[in-house]
Write an enzyme that holds these catalytic residues in place. Sequence first.
Site, PDB file in Angstrom:
ATOM      1  CG  PHE A  61      29.872  37.753  26.871  1.00 57.33           C
ATOM      2  CD1 PHE A  61      30.555  38.152  25.478  1.00 57.33           C
ATOM      3  CD2 PHE A  61      30.512  38.220  27.881  1.00 57.33           C
ATOM      4  CE1 PHE A  61      31.769  39.074  25.617  1.00 57.33           C
ATOM      5  CE2 PHE A  61      31.817  39.158  28.005  1.00 57.33           C
ATOM      6  CZ  PHE A  61      32.122  39.491  26.729  1.00 57.33           C
ATOM      7  CG  ASP A  73      23.416  39.780  29.160  1.00 62.48           C
ATOM      8  OD1 ASP A  73      23.296  40.834  28.389  1.00 62.48           O
ATOM      9  OD2 ASP A  73      24.322  39.386  29.748  1.00 62.48           O
ATOM     10  CE1 TYR A  78      30.653  47.119  27.098  1.00 64.00           C
ATOM     11  CE2 TYR A  78      30.128  47.722  29.171  1.00 64.00           C
ATOM     12  CZ  TYR A  78      30.365  46.787  28.326  1.00 64.00           C
ATOM     13  OH  TYR A  78      30.357  45.482  28.587  1.00 64.00           O
ATOM     14  CE  LYS A  79      29.062  44.485  24.789  1.00 66.58           C
ATOM     15  NZ  LYS A  79      28.486  43.216  25.510  1.00 66.58           N
ATOM     16  NE  ARG A 123      31.942  41.104  17.718  1.00 63.47           N
ATOM     17  CZ  ARG A 123      31.646  41.513  19.092  1.00 63.47           C
ATOM     18  NH1 ARG A 123      30.763  40.540  19.772  1.00 63.47           N
ATOM     19  NH2 ARG A 123      32.418  42.518  19.779  1.00 63.47           N
TER      20      ARG A 123
HETATM   21  C1  PLP Z   1      29.579  42.783  26.592  1.00 70.03           C
HETATM   22  C2  PLP Z   1      28.834  41.673  27.276  1.00 70.03           C
HETATM   23  C3  PLP Z   1      29.161  41.785  28.812  1.00 70.03           C
HETATM   24  C4  PLP Z   1      30.240  42.419  29.302  1.00 70.03           C
HETATM   25  O1  PLP Z   1      30.215  42.662  30.608  1.00 70.03           O
HETATM   26  P1  PLP Z   1      30.742  43.626  31.511  1.00 70.03           P
HETATM   27  O2  PLP Z   1      30.598  43.296  32.987  1.00 70.03           O
HETATM   28  O3  PLP Z   1      29.991  44.975  31.031  1.00 70.03           O
HETATM   29  O4  PLP Z   1      32.371  43.817  31.171  1.00 70.03           O
HETATM   30  C5  PLP Z   1      28.312  40.645  29.638  1.00 70.03           C
HETATM   31  N1  PLP Z   1      27.634  39.637  28.844  1.00 70.03           N
HETATM   32  C6  PLP Z   1      27.092  39.863  27.445  1.00 70.03           C
HETATM   33  C7  PLP Z   1      26.273  39.010  27.085  1.00 70.03           C
HETATM   34  C8  PLP Z   1      27.792  40.893  26.681  1.00 70.03           C
HETATM   35  O5  PLP Z   1      27.366  40.846  25.548  1.00 70.03           O
END
Ligand code: PLP
Length: 400
Positions: free
Chosen positions: A116, A187, A212-213, A359
């Site tokens: 990400f 992660d 939050y996911k 998705r």
């Molecule tokens: C959703 C997601 C994030 C989001 O980071 P935030 O700091 O919570 O906005 C980061 N890394 C990955 C791999 C994600 O899927």
Amino acid sequence: MSSAAVTLPVKERFNLPDGMIYLDGNSLGPLPRAVPARLASMVGDEWGGHLIRGWNVDGWMAQPVSVADRIGRLIGAPQGSVVLGDTLSIKVHQALSAALAMRPNRRVVLSDNGNFPTDLYMAEGLIGQLDQGHELRVVDPEAVADAITGEAAAVMLTHVDYRTGRMHDMAAITKLAHEAGAVMIWDLAHSAGAVPVDLAACKAEFAVGCTYKYLNGGPGAPAFIHVRPDIVDDVEPALSGWLGHDAPFAFEPHYRPAAGIERMRVGTPPIIQIAALDEALKVWDDIDMDDVRAASIALCETFIAEVEARCPQLTLASPRDAGMRGSQVSFAFEHGYAAMQALIARDVIGDFRAPDIMRFGFTPLYIDDGDVRTAVDVLAEVLDKRLWDDPAYQARGRVT
Ligand SMILES: *Cc1c(COP(=O)(O)O)cnc(C)c1O
């Protein structure tokens, strides 16, 4: 697989608008029905009634660790090895900065281009700030194993790819990283609550994730970080905030890290969000991650088979092998953005990731086989009748 495995007995514990099929719990989980009452009592009774005393009498100060223990069970982390706070981007920074300090003679951070963006951005920012000649080496996901060498200070990967759902072999890669002398950071943004994870078995030094996911903590819910218990007391927190201090209320002039995972705290925790998350996590109390996995695979397999049979316009962008895939399925389509808008207008909610990925997240806590089949009915209609070909579906919001 028997269809009995496809439904978990908690769908009625979620507030899902009538007629909506929500295939975006991989981005923002829905509202658990018990959360509004919990928030009302947290705000009204605890904040409203107890005010500053809430930090003690309501246990607010202890909650970043006590509530995180509910997540620990889902990711195979020992009790007391996970703490909540901040955002995932910040937790990535904490884990990576600590990892680099553990390997002062190495200069490479290895990651992959399926990661990400924020994880890679945070690494770039940290490397720039350190100014010690570190290199962020980004390879194809399939090339990671071969790219792990003795140059690597840290291997930093996202377990499940946010676009395609492709899943790394956590145990095998962690082993390779350790054999090369590197620190492993996972992660788990798209893994916690989505697929079984066994951190204790794989022995990764660090894991981070958001809540939050798949964990349904609500927009703005805090992130989590796990540090392996046998190394945590050697970790030097770069974000040396007062609540990670050994004695925050001694107000000493210099930083001394707290024992254990508490040192990964930074500042004042988001107590209202933690109350929502705590309530949301109770849904998981009677749930086994292996059952979630079995149900998720069944839903994804049905979706893929039905879409491929009825929507020849779409190309599968996720691994076909369920064992290589997380809890989401992606299809590539040239007009994917507009098609997703057309689906959303018809109450089938997925999302779009540039350049052309539609998705769909499958979360068996509240999605069942009937939902999958209805979603494909709507998708096939949108494609067959070119319903996406409407100017209204071209306009892009800030969030896609
Ligand atoms: C959703 C997601 C994030 C989001 O980071 P935030 O700091 O919570 O906005 C980061 N890394 C990955 C791999 C994600 O899927």
